[in-house]
Design an enzyme around this catalytic site. Structure first.
Site, PDB file in Angstrom:
ATOM      1  N   HIS A 153      23.920  -3.382 -37.015  1.00 46.63           N
ATOM      2  CA  HIS A 153      24.796  -4.107 -36.096  1.00 46.63           C
ATOM      3  C   HIS A 153      25.929  -4.771 -36.575  1.00 46.63           C
ATOM      4  O   HIS A 153      26.038  -5.118 -37.718  1.00 46.63           O
ATOM      5  CB  HIS A 153      23.843  -5.471 -35.452  1.00 46.63           C
ATOM      6  CG  HIS A 153      22.652  -4.802 -34.697  1.00 46.63           C
ATOM      7  ND1 HIS A 153      22.437  -4.041 -33.528  1.00 46.63           N
ATOM      8  CD2 HIS A 153      21.183  -4.943 -35.186  1.00 46.63           C
ATOM      9  CE1 HIS A 153      21.167  -3.902 -33.148  1.00 46.63           C
ATOM     10  NE2 HIS A 153      20.347  -4.307 -34.334  1.00 46.63           N
ATOM     11  N   ASN A 173      22.762   2.292 -34.652  1.00 51.28           N
ATOM     12  CA  ASN A 173      23.412   1.034 -33.678  1.00 51.28           C
ATOM     13  C   ASN A 173      23.077   1.232 -32.578  1.00 51.28           C
ATOM     14  O   ASN A 173      24.059   2.140 -31.705  1.00 51.28           O
ATOM     15  CB  ASN A 173      24.882   0.930 -34.219  1.00 51.28           C
ATOM     16  CG  ASN A 173      25.462  -0.204 -33.648  1.00 51.28           C
ATOM     17  OD1 ASN A 173      24.842  -0.796 -32.728  1.00 51.28           O
ATOM     18  ND2 ASN A 173      26.593  -0.755 -33.900  1.00 51.28           N
ATOM     19  N   ARG A 201      23.598 -14.880 -31.533  1.00 48.89           N
ATOM     20  CA  ARG A 201      24.237 -14.666 -30.152  1.00 48.89           C
ATOM     21  C   ARG A 201      22.945 -15.068 -29.133  1.00 48.89           C
ATOM     22  O   ARG A 201      22.071 -15.987 -29.334  1.00 48.89           O
ATOM     23  CB  ARG A 201      24.556 -13.158 -29.962  1.00 48.89           C
ATOM     24  CG  ARG A 201      25.580 -12.804 -31.195  1.00 48.89           C
ATOM     25  CD  ARG A 201      26.158 -11.339 -31.118  1.00 48.89           C
ATOM     26  NE  ARG A 201      26.941 -11.385 -29.777  1.00 48.89           N
ATOM     27  CZ  ARG A 201      27.075 -10.126 -29.212  1.00 48.89           C
ATOM     28  NH1 ARG A 201      26.855  -9.091 -30.135  1.00 48.89           N
ATOM     29  NH2 ARG A 201      27.675 -10.166 -28.066  1.00 48.89           N
ATOM     30  N   PRO A 245      25.566   2.586 -26.412  1.00 52.53           N
ATOM     31  CA  PRO A 245      26.404   2.245 -25.341  1.00 52.53           C
ATOM     32  C   PRO A 245      27.651   1.261 -25.783  1.00 52.53           C
ATOM     33  O   PRO A 245      27.236   0.270 -26.458  1.00 52.53           O
ATOM     34  CB  PRO A 245      25.507   1.702 -24.115  1.00 52.53           C
ATOM     35  CG  PRO A 245      24.339   1.254 -24.826  1.00 52.53           C
ATOM     36  CD  PRO A 245      23.999   2.226 -25.883  1.00 52.53           C
ATOM     37  N   ASN A 246      28.896   1.470 -25.212  1.00 52.38           N
ATOM     38  CA  ASN A 246      29.967   0.555 -25.456  1.00 52.38           C
ATOM     39  C   ASN A 246      30.449   0.673 -26.569  1.00 52.38           C
ATOM     40  O   ASN A 246      31.581   0.079 -26.848  1.00 52.38           O
ATOM     41  CB  ASN A 246      29.663  -0.773 -25.043  1.00 52.38           C
ATOM     42  CG  ASN A 246      29.224  -0.785 -23.513  1.00 52.38           C
ATOM     43  OD1 ASN A 246      30.034  -0.316 -22.558  1.00 52.38           O
ATOM     44  ND2 ASN A 246      28.032  -1.309 -22.824  1.00 52.38           N
ATOM     45  N   TYR A 292      33.375  -7.996 -32.177  1.00 50.52           N
ATOM     46  CA  TYR A 292      32.963  -6.701 -32.924  1.00 50.52           C
ATOM     47  C   TYR A 292      34.092  -6.131 -33.992  1.00 50.52           C
ATOM     48  O   TYR A 292      33.921  -5.085 -34.424  1.00 50.52           O
ATOM     49  CB  TYR A 292      32.745  -5.718 -31.560  1.00 50.52           C
ATOM     50  CG  TYR A 292      31.928  -6.205 -30.808  1.00 50.52           C
ATOM     51  CD1 TYR A 292      30.326  -5.655 -31.154  1.00 50.52           C
ATOM     52  CD2 TYR A 292      31.895  -6.468 -29.744  1.00 50.52           C
ATOM     53  CE1 TYR A 292      29.175  -6.347 -30.322  1.00 50.52           C
ATOM     54  CE2 TYR A 292      30.927  -6.821 -28.620  1.00 50.52           C
ATOM     55  CZ  TYR A 292      29.684  -6.725 -29.252  1.00 50.52           C
ATOM     56  OH  TYR A 292      28.716  -7.015 -28.271  1.00 50.52           O
ATOM     57  N   ALA A 340      23.409  -2.188 -26.670  1.00 55.65           N
ATOM     58  CA  ALA A 340      22.614  -2.871 -25.795  1.00 55.65           C
ATOM     59  C   ALA A 340      21.153  -2.284 -25.808  1.00 55.65           C
ATOM     60  O   ALA A 340      20.294  -2.875 -25.381  1.00 55.65           O
ATOM     61  CB  ALA A 340      23.250  -2.932 -24.652  1.00 55.65           C
ATOM     62  N   GLU A 373      18.438   0.461 -39.016  1.00 53.31           N
ATOM     63  CA  GLU A 373      18.947  -0.427 -38.033  1.00 53.31           C
ATOM     64  C   GLU A 373      20.282  -0.912 -38.371  1.00 53.31           C
ATOM     65  O   GLU A 373      20.092  -1.725 -39.295  1.00 53.31           O
ATOM     66  CB  GLU A 373      18.025  -1.077 -37.290  1.00 53.31           C
ATOM     67  CG  GLU A 373      18.471  -2.071 -36.290  1.00 53.31           C
ATOM     68  CD  GLU A 373      17.532  -2.915 -35.480  1.00 53.31           C
ATOM     69  OE1 GLU A 373      16.345  -2.871 -36.206  1.00 53.31           O
ATOM     70  OE2 GLU A 373      17.578  -3.465 -34.479  1.00 53.31           O
ATOM     71  N   ARG A 432      37.322  -3.818 -27.413  1.00 48.28           N
ATOM     72  CA  ARG A 432      36.011  -4.708 -26.744  1.00 48.28           C
ATOM     73  C   ARG A 432      35.936  -6.105 -27.565  1.00 48.28           C
ATOM     74  O   ARG A 432      35.544  -5.979 -28.707  1.00 48.28           O
ATOM     75  CB  ARG A 432      34.977  -3.708 -26.860  1.00 48.28           C
ATOM     76  CG  ARG A 432      33.513  -4.541 -26.299  1.00 48.28           C
ATOM     77  CD  ARG A 432      32.471  -3.630 -26.855  1.00 48.28           C
ATOM     78  NE  ARG A 432      31.304  -4.229 -26.576  1.00 48.28           N
ATOM     79  CZ  ARG A 432      29.851  -4.027 -27.114  1.00 48.28           C
ATOM     80  NH1 ARG A 432      29.829  -3.083 -27.924  1.00 48.28           N
ATOM     81  NH2 ARG A 432      28.844  -4.626 -26.719  1.00 48.28           N
TER      82      ARG A 432
END
Lengths: 147, 147, 147, 147, 147, 147, 147, 147, 147, 147, 147, 147
Positions: free
Chosen positions: G101, G75, G108, G11-12, G24, G78, G99, G19
């Site tokens: 990111h 990735n 964070r 998502p996103n 990012y 969320a 995985e 964004r």
């Protein structure tokens, strides 16, 4: 000479009678004061009964009690759970203090189950409503060796 | 007869305007009082606006409000997070209370994200600066059935 | 003109000397006030020394200090651990504040090891008894650039 | 030209009216939509009112709102407490978002007292039932400078 | 004969001056050593100033200090938060130790707010930058009865 | 006819007198039984006084008390903190139960500060040594309306 | 025949570029897709690159990948922190999953530092921005034995 | 001139090959050094490869690297989870550091899932065995702009 | 007329048979559907058996079930542990829901031992593999009074 | 040929005798070494007895022990509670290790009640003072099958 | 020959019928025994039904069951949450054990939501009142392969 | 006269030999009794060896031991982790007690890593199987000064 027991009541105890009677009962603070004075007479103890909504004032009453009273009964209300200043005042005064609560605080919200007063009080009496003050006076008499 | 809304402000709210304006905005408490009085007039509500830095005084204002006001708006400032006495006063007063905060407390330090007031308030409004008082007055009007 | 350092003492510090001397030492608060005034003279600093058992009064002294003092030394006693209102007052005042404790709070009960004051104070001095006030005055002189 | 406020409702809000009315009230979602449209007319705001039970759809509505709406009101229902994807969508959209809840979530189960939405929303309004949407629209008008 | 104060500095303090100056200031460790030697002269104290990045070496310096020094000032840097071995060394040495930190560790990450050193140190001084070493030397003089 | 109060004592209370007297006092359990019987006579209450080291036996005594006793006083000793079975037995019996402890359990180890008994007891009396049994009997008389 | 690597984005991630670019980066998802396709060509790997805001769709893509792909790069955005369903899908598919990111999630918010994906992934690559996808493809080539 | 990448290996990595090969693989540290040197040659990077079991020595290698290397790859082994001193050294050095682990630490004991290194590293690569060093070198090349 | 039992299966249950058979068994979801339909026939219950990987779809099936089914059996798979939306749907539907799991979730990872479904379900059956669906149908028959 | 038992002592154990004798006893480390050598002779075991304040050195002694010793006895002192590196060294060495403590660590501060060594040691012996080394040697003999 | 299922009931289950019927229902334990015996007959299983308030006795019944029974159904009542001894007995017996509770323990106090029995039981059935015993017998039949 | 050591074994230790031998070994409790009696003879100590599954019985054996035994060895099995009553009995008896476990409890489930016995025992021996009883007898001999 008669010994003196200071009975201190914390915030919102002046609202007793109308305040959530299903938890705190229908007796007013004046009713409890009379109950205490009468039972104090019976035990030969002078009762000095007060209420304040102010943490600082309660702290000072305990500080001064170290000079003029022989024992204290303390229902610190909400300050029971938040006032380290009251705990310190008890420890500074050297006075034997008996902690009282009208309701059984261990059946209520978690934040009401922690007491700073307990860390310095001789003992705790809770859950017996106004009758708990009578028990506390009896306990004070026991501690003061008058019984 | 016009209903009365008591608007209570807790510690350090008398410092508004100069106090960390990036968090609390540039309006003073007097500005907010005027905003409330004006909007109260518009809604037909009498506004009784006060500030205190003293927990005991705030407790007593709420206790007494049970007699003379129809609803209350409470920005308890720092006492929001530490005062069980205020929570008890709200519950003892039987008054509908609306909790307000200038900042969005959920974006601040963890200890500012817990509120004892929320456990007894009708509802919560936060994050809208001085405008939040206007929303709270509107909510009070809604609760009091005047709108 | 001499700069002014406000020295504020919180609840139960008026009991010093008799209060648990094995923790807090045998000096009274008056002794500490004299120590501070004398050392302030030496440093060319005016000392304004006060004590209160009332959270709200301490809050207001700090609020007002923003206007009339150049720095503050704060031994908030029990309120160190419970008063977000004092933290907010420090942040609102913009005053440099030095936190002092007589005892080493990190060797005491867990609830005495958390300080809201530390979140806004310039620095912390604890464990040196009355001598810590002297160190704090020296630190204030350093911060005020007089040394 | 009239500004647009997107009003998004999350899972199970389509069940309002019949769903646990002692918590959520007797008004249906259609009633609330009408309330919002009417009050939007009054404020000169165009209202775009939607509901979805699907997290991904809500995420996309917020993503797209960044292009076509001026502000959003979000009652994310159960996703309030579990959806980091919604939080990210708000932050990615750059849109001012007002968080609304019908009930006072701070008087409910602990898992309903945590909100990911609050971390990005301008402010929060909860506990006022359907009236809270009206307050949120007023808040949006305030933020958009139309009031 | 002049008493000796051992001043020990832990890991990364050899990087002072260039290391994150917004936290630790612009003075180098050599600057601080000079500050300490000069002020020690003023106080009539011999200063033995050292730095090590090695936990074991710091442990041994404290062990040996029990024989040759009268007091120690310890800025253990990162080992403050992780070294039980240093705590044990202090307790084994029987030496009065004063804990110093340049920054106010209570305004930093949670893992920097816990100190094993505090459990054995006489007292703590933090947040005053290089000036804190001066305060610590003064405190040492006070403890050693030379002032 | 005289009402009966069952007084139950849990594990290790048969060791009183010799067991850690600085915590539990010098009176034996037989001394306490006599104190209770005598004071029960004074109050017009029949006292049934027992001790067991066995959780199951205590559970059954409470189960059966629902039939033959009017109230119970329970000092469950170590089982206070570990026995949900005793809690359930109290709830199943429907009997008013008064919780007693010789020591002030809130000044002892953390695991002694949690009580399953408190969740079902009418009230708690602790910290008054053997005298607490007398207070509990008085409380029972109050609850049974005989006073 | 060329092996296939499925690259899934949660998502996103369709918002990349606009964004929060300070977190990012400025590259769009299309840029990253091109980077992957090109580097896949270099490595002799077929790349199947997708994005979805819908948890269920991502679950199904992984389920199906078990049949048609040789490895996957995920990735999950969320959903990394909230989706046990994705974890289960990976375990059910039997596919080697890497995985990725963009940001270093360990610098964070705490809720972004927990990953359900990590419990089933072969390994984790984070903090290298778009370059991390290149590294992940290289890792996939290594796992698939093509390098 | 070729840029230099410092590759540091922490405690027990000298035991690779024989040490729990089901977790760490069968390659020795010498094998990994060769892999790195070879791939460094391919990338045009000079590799400085070291191992130490001593926290202080690793701290100093990083401190010094700030002067002589362009980037570092750090597999801190067990010190990953316990060494704030290494974290501080990275922050003091100003060097870009890439964190590597042979195993996927997120599938191991809870105490291996926390990393102080991550708080300062550019990024993390874990779970790919010796191949992870190759990926880290590639990442370093990317960061140094040589690719 | 025969009553209807809705049997809902959450994410990844479509993978049964091949998915980690040592945990979930070798039967496919089609096998379980047949088992349920056959046993439903035996009990005189109509079975409506479905699976979805999409949280929103499961929410809507439960919402709609309030109208057309008499009871539901829910194996929410991974959503058991993360979906407050499903909990709310159950509470909104008013339907008796029986929670089923193939494995004994209390012998698995901690995050699989928490269930939002349990807070609204009539009861829970877990650990009996496919046989648990049979038990759940029997339980539904019992609840619906058909047995 | 006689088997060898390596006996390793961690930080501050070189201070035994003078170090807090009420906790650690009056025997010096030399006394304990003699006790071990003598009892080793009795058991036919060669004893290699060492002490270090340096974590890295202890790590290497254990690494090397894998080659030259048959078993190890480890009193890691403060590193017991903080050194994952020692835990890893034990696991890498494949050596049977017996953990010893002079004091009963379970009656001390909470941070002394957690041991990384225990996660890899064959067994633990604590609370018996110097005599515990004798017991550990006996245990080693048992493990090595010489008894 | 008919297989035997041991059905064990823990503390206070002998009080069923009168004990908090809103939680536990109106059926007595004798009713449940009859229900089990009848349904056992139907299934061809011999039922051995017992109750004890004594943890040790329950432990021994399970220990012995390993010899004489084929499976067990255990409603351990309050011991579910506190008895590691029962857990150990189940593991020592090697017997398949089915855990049953009358109420849905996941809707009750937090301390009733943890079960030691679950860690060794084949499966759990709770929330179906007396009917749950019937389901458990059916599950036992399934496990014993008689169905 | 020979001194007596009471050796008490808690619940399920009567199952040794057949009970999870990979954890507890293949020796039966009778084997261990013989081992103890034989080694006691060697040491000149009388051994009184018992087992009970009943907490109350173990409590009473310890209470009585205060009169007739000189030391005790206690393997309380599961009660180690749950019985405050046993802890109190040890403290009431004044007897030196040595805690023994067959397995290394620190490598097992978290709930087996907490011991109430440790809070009162002289020391702990665990992880050496039946041999640990021999070590404990040797420790008892040491404590009793017979060695």
């Amino acid at each position: 000479m008669a010994k003196t027991v200071l009975i201190l009541n914390g915030p919102n105890l002046n609202m007793l009678g109308s305040r959530e009677p299903e938890i705190y009962g229908h007796e007013t603070l004046a009713d409890i004061e009379k109950l205490c004075t009468d039972f104090g007479d019976e035990l030969g103890l002078k009762v000095d009964f007060r209420q304040s909504n102010n943490e600082g004032e309660l702290v000072e009453w305990i500080q001064n009690a170290g000079g003029g009273a022989d024992a204290a009964i303390l229902n610190a209300g909400a300050y029971t759970h938040t006032s380290i200043a009251l705990l310190d005042a008890i420890q500074a005064s050297g006075l034997p203090v008996i902690e009282v609560h009208l309701s059984n605080i261990f059946q209520r919200e978690p934040f009401r189950q922690e007491s700073y007063i307990s860390k310095a009080a001789v003992g705790v009496i809770c859950g017996f409503g106004a009758y708990g003050y009578r028990l506390a006076l009896d306990a004070a008499a026991g501690i003061l060796g008058d019984k």
